[in-house]
Design an enzyme around this catalytic site. Structure first.
Site, PDB file in Angstrom:
ATOM      1  NE  ARG A  94      45.400  44.067  42.692  1.00  0.00           N
ATOM      2  CZ  ARG A  94      46.343  43.129  42.299  1.00  0.00           C
ATOM      3  NH1 ARG A  94      47.380  42.686  42.839  1.00  0.00           N
ATOM      4  NH2 ARG A  94      45.843  42.508  41.022  1.00  0.00           N
ATOM      5  NE  ARG A 103      47.425  45.381  39.141  1.00  0.00           N
ATOM      6  CZ  ARG A 103      47.302  44.400  38.552  1.00  0.00           C
ATOM      7  NH1 ARG A 103      48.271  43.526  38.486  1.00  0.00           N
ATOM      8  NH2 ARG A 103      46.450  44.330  37.500  1.00  0.00           N
ATOM      9  CG  ASP A 106      50.505  42.821  40.982  1.00  0.00           C
ATOM     10  OD1 ASP A 106      49.762  41.818  41.464  1.00  0.00           O
ATOM     11  OD2 ASP A 106      50.867  42.733  39.873  1.00  0.00           O
ATOM     12  CG  ASP A 108      52.185  38.761  40.201  1.00  0.00           C
ATOM     13  OD1 ASP A 108      51.283  38.334  40.747  1.00  0.00           O
ATOM     14  OD2 ASP A 108      52.393  39.555  39.331  1.00  0.00           O
TER      15      ASP A 108
END
Length: 168
Positions: A94, A103, A106, A108
């Site tokens: 990344r 990307r 990712d 989150d």
């Protein structure tokens, strides 16, 4: 040792073999210290989406994303979990050349138990999750009580395609 909580993590990728990257990420998440994957959503395909500072949607350049959400049982603190997620992103190559850049991976933190966290590094619940079908649809699949019908209705105009099992 702290009590374990259920945390929900969004996964996305649109560079390289995104499906393989997400499958590797699920395995890596299950191997984090004090953490186990307890459920994974299906895999979804979505067009790249950007939001401006006022929250208005716009299409973004780049390949379609593959997305999913996993539920974790973890005794890591929220900041420790974030550190681990960012380490996995780095291991996957990344880079962050600009906001919302394409990307390789990712990850989150969407929700961390019932916690509300506002720090310079981490905001929980994730501040833009209610604006994104690629988060709400897979989250509703594995944790229906965490997503309201109104939230799903608000993002129904965003194209999202269920592809099948993430873990198959």
């Amino acid at each position: 040792m702290r009590d374990a909580v259920t945390a929900y993590v969004a996964l996305g990728a649109n560079l390289g073999d995104a499906g393989a990257a997400l499958r590797r990420a699920v395995k890596a998440l299950d191997q984090l210290p004090l953490t186990h994957v307890i459920q994974a959503s299906s895999l979804y395909r979505t067009a790249p989406l950007d939001t401006d500072d006022s929250g208005r949607e716009a299409s973004a350049p780049g390949n379609d994303y593959l997305n999913a959400v996993v539920a974790l049982e973890t005794a890591l603190s929220a900041p420790e979990l974030l550190d681990q997620l960012q380490q996995l992103e780095l291991q996957a190559g990344r880079e962050r050349p600009y906001r919302n850049a394409p990307r390789t991976l990712d990850l989150d933190v969407l929700l961390y138990g019932s916690a509300r966290i506002e720090s310079a590094r981490l905001m929980v619940p994730h501040p833009r999750m209610a604006q994104r079908a690629f988060v709400l649809v897979p989250l509703a699949e594995i944790a229906g009580g965490r997503v309201s019908a109104g939230q799903l209705d608000a993002v129904k105009h965003q194209a999202i395609e269920r592809l099948g099992s993430l873990t198959a």
